[in-house]
Design a protein around this motif. Structure first.
Motif: not given
Length: 872
Positions: A214, A218, A222
């Motif tokens: 994860e 992420t 981002n």
């Protein structure tokens, strides 16, 4: 058996694996029984240390485990030999890049061999070999032909030490990712890939990567940085468009100034010939050298300079001053930022510093904000005020109404902005694949035809080292001069080289060929295609990819992009290259220079070479220690004095097998109680280790479980050895459940020599331990498997199976805590209810002693694990 001699054992089995082609695979299994295990290949800019070893050893664990589970496993290896890391290291060593990487590759291959990691070396790739980079150049041309590669003059990140441009992803905290030098900006003609064209797909397809960490997903999300908002059409006083992007169009009526990024292309024209020209341009030059990371830091003091110009706000017609600000970024939106001091903290700090007006246009429910009373920007929900026809609109829910208003009045439009910028691909260095285009005075930019690839580098002896601000290829006139493939007239080659990242964006495709159609050093061999499509369709996507999290927004993001381009062009049949990803933690060690726990590096003085460890203890000891040091996902500390513990364990396993094979001269019979317990523990061990490898990636706990059952067998031999020597020894063992277990029974006068291995339960336990240990410590387990009477290899013996019924436990032990501190253990029936567990824990004498009359407030039961008594 002879004494354990790691050097002798390891050389024997390394030779056996090589002679028997153990890790060579042809891809003959049904596709659902294939497994492509890939570990990120190294830069041959130096040699490997034990920190690097964690990566490759874990990959070998997965390879061997999957082979034992009956999969046909592809495990290849090569070298990411082009680029800044290798060239910088060669220059520092006073060597030429080709010689430097060739020597390092040979040394690394020997290090891999000594570690016992298994690769199909027939598939080796070297990205600096012409027969490899021919196809790297081909991929560049695929992008060029699809309009995804372009050249433009632009301010780029410039490393003064490496003397080359850098992609945004290669700048970390304002410094060069490779050498650590502070990065500035420089205007250069550069090549870019339009990765922004794929931004939404790259973002959307993260949802397909369920078996990726994860954290990595992420980080990529981002970095791509999707923002929904509006384009607002501000203009200069003379009508020149000055559009900006904002996610807060609801604050438009609160704009009191606009800030430009120092890199904005209009600044020079805005101030040309004005009294502010010198001050503004000097400010821009200074701030541009600070780097985006420094300027983007919220704690950095906001500063700027007034341009003397004004812009017109389309929603109210007001003229507001146009500033250049250090916190405005060209990478975000258009490089022009509308400033609303009342509702943005950066703008608030800037306005306070320079005495700029502050206007409240969002009021919270039940409060009345005034500009004079604000001590910080108000950024929460509220109601729009002082906002013309949209006053009274709730926000942020009313933002779509504001966008609709802008569109209806031709003041702007709803839009989506991405943080990611096009990928800077060109480098002003020698050691890389030349960009395969020529510049013709008549035809312009002309791609080199496929039949003329590769465009090879000139000999290193003709090149100036180190580079001095421009590509060294530009100074090799005999190489740079050429003819135009289109018109035949005199032309110039492009003298930049391709960043090494593109080389590693497709190497996994090249690995799928059974016999590499190229030599590791560029020997002339058939090389008519970049990869075998049939083999690629069989092996891809990679089932398990293993490497560092530091590649999340570099290699991993770039590779996903290139894969999608090749998919769209019809060259591959899959959209994502890596099905599952595992990112290992780093090995750290106390630095002799800083005194702190640091990532291993020469500059920190904390390098541990694998050669020294292997010479003293053997590769299996290093492998075991590396895997047992901590959870593989986390950073771990290397401690030199702790390695001996792993060596001692392997000696115990060796001696355990030796003792089990030796007959006992006295009448000593292993008890049925012990054999039943051993059988159950072995089945539970197989289940636990299987789950730790297959599901949890917890190699350290898998090894710990093996050690526990091994200790049970060690106790058996300790007692027997003592008995055989006539030394009094206990015939009972204190088990982990705090109960005694009978180990031996007297033979009642019946002489029964025999060997422990002759008991089926003991044989099953020992053989299971050897097979379970094999992925972790392959050399010693091959030797022990042979000593147990089997033909090699353990790999062909397969993974041991367990019986679920045999795993069932009649009783389990649970920890008992009082106010979070361990105080006792309680043994209960495996199926005991929570009530029964609570009662048993409270009934313990030790529990009563600790509580000493305290009031029990709560008893928390974690099934199968612990009881926590909360008392006051």
């Amino acid at each position: 058996m002879d004494d354990y001699n790691p050097e002798q054992v390891e050389k024997k089995w390394q030779a056996w694996w090589h002679e028997n082609h153990t890790f060579e695979t042809e891809g003959d299994a049904p596709r659902d029984r294939k497994f492509y295990c890939l570990t990120m290949f190294p830069y041959p800019s130096g040699t490997l240390h034990v920190g690097h070893g964690r990566n490759y050893i874990m990959g070998d664990v997965v390879t061997r485990y999957k082979m034992m589970r009956g999969y046909e496993v592809l495990s290849p290896m090569g070298f990411d030999a082009f680029g800044l890391p290798a060239e910088n290291a060669a220059i520092n060593a006073g060597s030429l890049p080709a010689i430097w990487v060739r020597n390092n590759m040979a040394y690394m291959k020997d290090q891999f061999r000594r570690w016992g990691v298994g690769y199909d070396w027939r598939r080796e790739v070297n990205t600096s070999a012409p027969d490899y980079y021919k196809w790297t150049q081909w991929i560049f041309l695929v992008l060029y032909e699809r309009g995804l590669a372009y050249r433009k003059k632009a301010p780029v990140n410039w490393c003064p030490s490496c003397q080359t441009g850098l992609a945004n992803e290669e700048v970390v905290d304002g410094c060069c990712e490779r050498c650590g030098a502070e990065v500035g900006l420089k205007d250069l003609d550069q090549w870019f890939f339009r990765i922004t064209e794929y931004a939404q797909r790259l973002l959307d397809d993260l949802s397909e990567l369920d078996d990726w960490p994860e954290k990595v997903r992420t980080m990529q999300a981002n970095w791509i940085g999707r923002s929904e908002g509006a384009r607002v059409d501000f203009t200069l006083a003379d009508g020149t468009p000055m559009p900006c992007f904002t996610t807060r169009p609801d604050t438009l009526w609160g704009v009191t100034f606009m800030s430009l990024a120092p890199e904005h292309p209009l600044i020079a024209d805005l101030v040309a010939g004005t009294e502010r020209e010198q001050e503004v341009l000097a400010f821009c030059d200074r701030v541009k050298r600070q780097g985006a990371a420094v300027r983007g830091d919220e704690t950095v003091e906001k500063e700027g300079v007034f341009t003397g110009a004004y812009v017109v706000n389309p929603v109210n017609g007001e003229k507001v001053p146009l500033w250049v600000a250090n916190y405005a970024m060209m990478e975000y939106g258009t490089g022009a930022v509308m400033a609303v001091p009342a509702h943005d903290q950066r703008d608030f700090e800037f306005a306070k510093k320079y005495g700029i007006d502050i206007r409240v246009v969002i009021q919270p429910e039940g409060r009345q904000l005034t500009a004079d009373a604000l001590t910080e920007a108000y950024v929460e929900a509220g109601e729009m005020v002082n906002s013309g026809p949209l006053s009274g609109t709730p926000t942020p829910g009313g933002i779509p109404d504001v966008i609709k208003y802008l569109e209806e009045h031709n003041m702007g439009a709803g839009t989506i902005n991405f943080r990611i910028r096009d990928w800077l691909i060109s480098r002003q260095r020698y050691w890389g694949a030349p960009i395969p285009v020529v510049h013709c005075p008549a035809c312009g930019v002309v791609p080199v035809p496929l039949e003329e690839l590769p465009v090879e580098l000139p000999p290193e002896g003709e090149v100036e080292f180190p580079p001095r601000g421009e590509s060294p290829l530009a100074k090799v006139s005999s190489w740079a001069g050429t003819t135009c493939p289109k018109c035949g007239q005199a032309a110039k080659r492009d003298t930049d080289t391709i960043a090494q990242w593109l080389c590693s964006c497709w190497y996994f495709l090249r690995f799928t060929a059974t016999d590499a159609p190229y030599g590791p050093y560029g020997e002339q061999q058939p090389n008519s295609e970049p990869f075998d499509r049939e083999k690629v369709d069989y092996w891809m996507p990679v089932d398990q990819y293993i490497g560092g999290v530091e590649h999340a927004v570099l290699h991993l993001l770039y590779t996903r992009f290139i894969c999608k381009v090749l998919y769209d062009a019809g060259h591959v049949g899959f959209n994502e290259p890596f099905k599952a990803l595992f990112t290992q933690g780093m090995i750290c060690k106390q630095s002799e220079i800083t005194g702190k726990l640091e990532k291993m590096s020469k500059s920190k003085g904390n390098i541990v070479t694998p050669d020294a460890v292997i010479d003293q203890y053997g590769a299996d000891t290093q492998r075991l220690y590396t895997l047992f040091i901590g959870p593989p996902q986390r950073d771990a500390e290397w401690q030199d004095d702790a390695i001996v513990g792993a060596y001692r364990f392997l000696r115990r396993v060796w001696d355990l097998i030796d003792c089990a094979l030796a007959p006992s001269p006295h009448g000593l019979v292993i008890s049925r109680e012990f054999l039943d317990t051993l059988n159950s523990e072995t089945h539970r061990l197989i289940r636990g280790v299987t789950e730790d490898i297959e599901i949890n990636w917890q190699f350290n706990t898998a090894i710990a479980k093996i050690m526990q059952v091994g200790n049970l067998l060690v106790a058996l031999d300790v007692v027997r050895a003592a008995h055989d020597r006539g030394i009094p020894a206990p015939k009972h063992l204190l088990t982990g459940r705090r109960t005694t277990l009978s180990i031996y029974e007297d033979a009642n006068g019946t002489r029964r020599p025999g060997r422990p291995i002759d008991y089926p339960e003991v044989k099953f336990a020992l053989e299971s331990i050897v097979r379970l240990l094999h992925p972790f410590v392959p050399h010693i387990t091959e030797e022990l498997w042979e000593a147990l009477g089997h033909e090699p290899s353990v790999l062909s013996a397969g993974w041991p199976a367990y019986d679920e019924a045999a795993c069932a436990e009649e009783e389990i032990e649970m920890a008992v805590q009082v106010n979070g501190r361990l105080r006792a253990h309680v043994t209960v029936a495996a199926g005991a209810s929570e009530t029964e567990v609570r009662e048993a824990a409270l009934a313990l004498d030790r529990t009563k002693e600790v509580l000493a009359g305290a009031e029990v407030k709560k008893v928390i039961v974690v099934p199968g694990r612990l009881v926590n008594i909360v008392a006051k």
